[in-house]
Scaffold this motif. Structure first.
Motif, PDB file in Angstrom:
ATOM      1  N   PHE A   1      13.218   7.816  -7.350  1.00 18.25           N
ATOM      2  CA  PHE A   1      12.724   6.730  -7.860  1.00 18.25           C
ATOM      3  C   PHE A   1      13.764   6.036  -9.055  1.00 18.25           C
ATOM      4  O   PHE A   1      14.469   4.874  -8.372  1.00 18.25           O
ATOM      5  CB  PHE A   1      11.679   7.358  -8.050  1.00 18.25           C
TER       6      PHE A   1
ATOM      7  N   ILE B   1      16.946   4.484  -7.850  1.00 18.16           N
ATOM      8  CA  ILE B   1      17.211   3.090  -6.858  1.00 18.16           C
ATOM      9  C   ILE B   1      17.271   2.513  -8.317  1.00 18.16           C
ATOM     10  O   ILE B   1      17.925   1.484  -8.556  1.00 18.16           O
ATOM     11  CB  ILE B   1      15.847   3.212  -6.598  1.00 18.16           C
TER      12      ILE B   1
ATOM     13  N   ILE C   1      12.263   0.850  -2.835  1.00 18.93           N
ATOM     14  CA  ILE C   1      11.211   1.906  -2.998  1.00 18.93           C
ATOM     15  C   ILE C   1      10.356   2.262  -1.940  1.00 18.93           C
ATOM     16  O   ILE C   1      10.106   3.382  -0.679  1.00 18.93           O
ATOM     17  CB  ILE C   1      11.015   1.965  -4.529  1.00 18.93           C
TER      18      ILE C   1
END
Length: 588
Positions: free
Chosen positions: A126, A129, A262
């Motif tokens: 996460f 990104i 995501i």
């Protein structure tokens, strides 16, 4: 003379500018051209567990679609609800609720165990990104982060172009198709109230001259033709990302790009809050979930934030909310218009001013990658069975040992030494009671932490410290949450009989066990950190240091002997074969 007067006027004008400059910049600084995102994973632990289960078994049920939660074992009562699905929330289940209570509300609740290996894996992915889109990412927890995208409009456009060129946007479209009608309607609403951040003005409130000026962003989308095209695409029912992202204004394009990447690549959803400071971005991301983008600019505060209950204001804890409700403040808006002097009188100066500023959307902290050093490190564990006098020396000490090892491991990981240790329990009436002591010398050693916690445990639960030669100072204990709570009626004036150490027959009525309590949770906490610079050298340290010196001396001696042998060999070879055979230490 004329030029002298002009020069004097010029000097006076400069002096005035110097005087008012701080005020001008103070007024403009809070909202001046900032673009801050707060990105929060929706029900992180539950979502990550659900994604992993679906990967392992594609035919399994998605935990997010049924009443489910992360929270331990119903038989052992191990833990509380740490994450829940939206269907579980419809039953009134909340995070931090005991598992037993949650099962009473929803007998069919599906529980899953925590899996921190999986959580760390998805958290890292996460954050990876997010780092693609901004060089400044402030991770504030395992599942949320702030991004500063100020001045990054061209960078985001370049990223969109790059993803169009390399086909990743097209690939994602092929996977899940056009944007959903819900996404389209949300984007339409955002666009109707949105303006480019370089097209805002400050307006002064003239309704109340006694108050400081209010700054409001003027929302007006500049390109009406482009806006109509966007809304037409969104209303068409077949809006493709590639087409949409070419037209979306900054920073909405960045929010859509990040949120969708995501979801489409990692399999879970996030909320994105957009504003001009961290507080409003955080409040924006919490508005409606899941998989949503929300703006919360100054001109939207009254409509979107002020109607919410005061307890939902970021930084306003439960106790603070109760105090405010007692004086008639039930919403954030009511706190925003309250006289700050009243708030500081009720809450204290720091808390009162924070609530006033936060309710009005004022925040001055910047997004930073610098991680503040922890102020405390602790570990707690809900017991599988109640701890009382009968199993303290078996189950109780096992739990304490495990907690000491975990706390020691975390201290060593961060290179910290604790100067203070605390021991906390939750009794069978669900109240926490705590005691703490200062170490005579800061430590992160497992055995020292365990021994100190053991002393505190005996003192809190039995009423005495069985080891007078402990490693903790003799200062009086500090009760963090009123050691004996409000149940002083259950205490006794009976003093501890230090000659009676039969734990099965406690003679004291001063410890929690003597009052009839049982224990359902135990915790070791450490505070008052240093990096070892203030530690006194103990005998053990001296032994270790001496051993290290001896080892270093031995290695040095071996190196010298090796060098001596090489030199002797080189000398012998030169005598036999000439100087040319050895060049710069190399035998040719």
């Amino acid at each position: 003379m004329f030029f002298t007067q002009i020069y004097v006027c010029f000097l006076n004008f400069c002096a005035i500018l110097i005087l008012i400059k701080p005020f001008i910049f103070d007024l403009r600084t809070p909202y001046s051209m900032k673009t801050i995102f707060h990105i929060d994973v929706n029900s992180a632990f539950l979502s990550w567990t659900a994604v992993k289960r679906l990967k392992d078994d594609p035919g399994s049920i998605d935990l997010r679609s049924i009443p489910s939660a992360i929270g331990g074992d119903t038989e052992t009562r191990h833990g509380i609800i740490t994450a829940k699905s939206i269907p579980a929330g419809n039953y009134g289940i909340k995070t931090a609720m005991p598992v037993v209570k949650a099962m009473e509300l929803c007998p069919d609740l599906v529980l899953a165990q925590s899996d921190f290996t999986t959580y760390r894996m998805y958290s890292e992915a996460f954050i990876d990104i997010l780092r693609k889109y901004s060089p400044v990412v402030e991770q504030v927890s395992i599942d949320e982060a702030f991004l500063d995208l100020t001045g990054m409009e061209q960078s985001i456009k370049s990223l969109i172009f790059q993803q169009i060129v390399d086909g990743t946007l097209h690939d994602r479209d092929e996977t899940i198709g056009p944007l959903s009608s819900l996404e389209c309607s949300q984007l339409i609403q955002l666009l109707k109230n949105f303006t480019l951040l370089d097209e805002f003005r400050f307006s002064f409130s003239t309704q109340d001259d006694t108050k400081e000026p209010l700054y409001e962003t003027c929302y007006k989308y500049s390109d009406s033709e482009k806006l109509e095209t966007l809304i037409h695409i969104l209303n068409s029912g077949c809006a493709q990302r590639t087409e949409l992202l070419k037209l979306l204004p900054f920073p909405l394009n960045a929010a859509v790009l990040i949120k969708d990447e995501i979801r489409d690549t990692l399999g879970f959803t996030v909320n994105v809050g957009i504003s001009l400071n961290k507080l409003l971005a955080k409040m924006g991301s919490d508005l409606e979930k899941p998989d949503k983008i929300h703006t919360l600019y100054p001109s939207e505060i009254a409509e979107k934030m002020w109607k919410q209950p005061i307890g939902s204001l970021f930084g306003c804890g439960g106790k603070t909310a109760l105090k405010l409700e007692k004086i008639g403040i039930h919403t954030i808006g009511e706190a925003a218009v309250m006289d700050p002097d009243i708030l500081t009188a009720v809450l204290g100066e720091n808390s009162g001013l924070y609530i006033y500023n936060a309710a009005n959307g004022n925040s001055y902290s910047s997004v930073s990658e610098h991680v503040e050093e922890a102020k405390s490190i602790s570990n707690e564990l809900t017991t599988s069975q109640d701890i009382d006098i009968s199993n303290l020396e078996t189950e109780g000490t096992k739990i304490l040992r495990k907690l000491a090892e975990q706390v020691s491991r975390r201290l060593k990981k961060h290179g910290l030494f604790a100067g203070t240790i605390g021991f906390t329990v939750k009794t069978d009436d669900f109240k926490r009671r705590s005691i703490q002591r200062k170490f005579s010398d800061s430590t992160n050693d497992t055995e020292v932490i365990y021994d100190a916690a053991l002393d505190l445990m005996y003192e809190l639960l039995l009423g005495f410290n069985p080891d007078p030669a402990s490693n903790i100072s003799s200062e009086p204990s500090t009760a963090l949450d009123a050691t004996y709570g409000s149940d002083s009626a259950r205490t006794s004036d009976t003093r501890i009989d230090t000659t009676n150490r039969d734990f099965s027959l406690p003679s004291s009525q001063t410890g929690l066990f003597g009052m009839g309590y049982k224990i359902r949770l135990m915790c070791i906490s450490t505070t008052n950190f240093d990096h070892g610079e203030y530690r006194q050298m103990t005998f053990d340290d001296l032994i270790k240091h001496s051993a290290s010196l001896e080892k270093e001396k031995l290695l040095s001696k071996k190196r010298m002997m090796k060098k001596q042998k090489i030199d002797e060999l080189s000398k012998t070879l030169r005598l036999k074969f000439g100087d040319h055979v050895v060049k710069k230490g190399i035998i040719s």
